[in-house]
Scaffold this active site. Structure first.
Site, PDB file in Angstrom:
ATOM      1  N   HIS A 137       0.837  -1.204   0.000  1.00 59.73           N
ATOM      2  CA  HIS A 137       0.000   0.000   0.000  1.00 59.73           C
ATOM      3  C   HIS A 137       0.867   1.248   0.000  1.00 59.73           C
ATOM      4  O   HIS A 137       2.084   1.190   0.201  1.00 59.73           O
ATOM      5  CB  HIS A 137      -0.886   0.028   1.268  1.00 59.73           C
ATOM      6  CG  HIS A 137      -2.041  -0.924   1.215  1.00 59.73           C
ATOM      7  ND1 HIS A 137      -3.341  -0.510   1.065  1.00 59.73           N
ATOM      8  CD2 HIS A 137      -2.073  -2.278   1.302  1.00 59.73           C
ATOM      9  CE1 HIS A 137      -4.141  -1.572   1.060  1.00 59.73           C
ATOM     10  NE2 HIS A 137      -3.402  -2.663   1.211  1.00 59.73           N
TER      11      HIS A 137
ATOM     12  N   GLU B 192       3.348   0.454   3.905  1.00 62.58           N
ATOM     13  CA  GLU B 192       2.893   1.763   3.419  1.00 62.58           C
ATOM     14  C   GLU B 192       4.162   2.515   3.022  1.00 62.58           C
ATOM     15  O   GLU B 192       4.824   3.144   3.844  1.00 62.58           O
ATOM     16  CB  GLU B 192       2.138   2.519   4.516  1.00 62.58           C
ATOM     17  CG  GLU B 192       0.873   1.826   5.010  1.00 62.58           C
ATOM     18  CD  GLU B 192      -0.366   2.134   4.159  1.00 62.58           C
ATOM     19  OE1 GLU B 192      -0.212   2.796   3.110  1.00 62.58           O
ATOM     20  OE2 GLU B 192      -1.468   1.710   4.550  1.00 62.58           O
TER      21      GLU B 192
HETATM   22 ZN   LIG Z   1      -4.061   1.512   0.863  1.00 63.82          ZN
END
Ligand SMILES: [Zn+2]
Length: 374
Positions: free
Chosen positions: A128, A192
């Site tokens: 992500h 992330e």
């Molecule tokens: Zn995401």
């Protein structure tokens, strides 16, 4: 052979490439851990890569970047690296890889988890990129469901490698009650890479070189997690990547090759199939992969692509997709361009689209990556 083909180059055919060169400048990004876990499984390790979001769910959108696109770019590159690592006899690991999506489609969280649980996978890696209401939030963070677990070990390696690869701020390794981390039955980590809402992070994450660096970081993290020394695999044979542009005649040009790209052999030929007759083909090359929108297609080359040659197709007639562009790349190409054994080269055919439409003046094959052999 090469000199003969080069003589075919004339100024009017190079004008379009000048435009290519002008648009293709990319900033190159430099790429680059504690005791690894003992390998608890037999080889190959089964890894599910989960590119977050997709289809109707774009994820974060900011600074011209769309999270679902970046997630998929990194995931596909990671898959390619794991496949290359498996094929490379010189080092690295043995991997069996599945993705929760390989294109821009909507996939529910439940389906992502089910795919991994039913296989069953040994590890689950979700990719992500972040967003926040304030553009001041920035940096890299990686999650597992809890601390002190095998999943946390994988999480920590991913975080360490991403920091080295991207050079963004360290927000740390964290825990989170995310669905894909909670419901997967195997150790799972979720990265992330950075905040698309941060101008600092977005400037880095916009570069295909960063997507490649991020993919390599996940590869190194998986290798270290399983007790394998970090190793960037080398292609033992050229492989095709990137997406070709369909020409105005409806032909989908396909790059291909024969022979061995080495200093020792002299039989390496790059070709482009399914072009329309009598087009002038230009082979572009670079030392960086990319994926840049270009005249309705994709420029597969990073940095400033170098034009190499002009060649002729031998197709059978206008509108016939059976034409072939062909070009030998001898050791003269490698030495003449400062390449040496181990160098990676990325190639793509560029040619006049038969329609000569202002909106679609060029044809673009997919890309070819090769490693120059001794
Ligand atoms: Zn995401």
């Amino acid at each position: 052979m090469l000199a003969r083909v080069m003589q075919a180059s004339t100024s009017h055919r190079t004008a379009g490439v000048a435009a290519v060169l002008g648009l293709a400048a990319l900033a190159a990004l430099g790429t680059q851990g504690p005791a690894p876990a003992a390998a608890p499984f037999g080889s190959p390790y089964r890894v599910v890569i989960d590119p977050g979001h997709g289809g109707a769910d774009p994820g974060a959108v900011a600074n011209g970047l769309v999270e679902k696109v970046l997630n998929l770019e990194v995931a596909l590159r990671l898959r390619d690296l794991l496949d290359l690592d498996t094929a490379d006899p010189l080092g690295g690991g043995d991997w069996d890889v599945r993705l929760t999506r390989i294109s821009d489609v909507t996939v529910s969280l439940a389906d992502r988890v089910t795919l991994a649980n039913n296989w069953p996978a040994d590890r689950f890696v979700s990719i992500h990129h972040n967003a926040f209401s304030s553009s001041a939030a920035n940096g890299t963070e990686t999650f597992s469901f809890s601390n002190g677990t095998t999943a946390a070990g994988l999480r920590d390696r991913v975080q360490e490698e991403l920091l080295l690869a991207l050079g963004l701020a360290d927000r740390g390794s964290k825990t989170a009650n995310f669905y894909v981390l909670r419901e997967t039955t195997m150790p799972a980590a979720l990265s992330e890479g950075g905040f698309l809402t941060s101008p600092i992070d977005a400037a880095v994450l916009a570069s295909p070189a960063a997507w490649q660096a991020s993919a390599e970081a996940h590869l190194f993290a998986l290798q270290r997690h399983f007790g394998i020394a970090p190793y960037l695999p080398q292609a033992t044979a050229p492989f095709v990547y990137c997406t070709a542009k369909v020409s105005s005649a409806g032909c989908t040009p396909a790059i291909g090759w024969s022979g061995t790209p080495s200093f020792a052999a002299s039989d390496f030929v790059v070709h482009c199939d399914h072009v329309v007759s009598q087009q002038y083909g230009l082979l572009l090359w670079s030392d960086q992969p990319a994926s840049i929108p270009f005249f309705g297609g994709t420029l597969c080359l990073g940095n400033a692509p170098q034009r190499f040659q002009v060649a002729f197709s031998n197709g059978l007639g206008n509108g016939n997709c059976s034409g072939r562009l062909e070009l030998p790349l001898s050791s003269g190409f490698f030495t003449g361009n400062g390449l040496f054994p181990g160098s990676n080269v990325y190639l793509q055919w560029w040619y006049r689209d038969p329609g000569f439409l202002p909106a679609a003046p060029v044809g673009l094959s997919n890309g070819l990556r090769l490693t120059v052999l001794p």
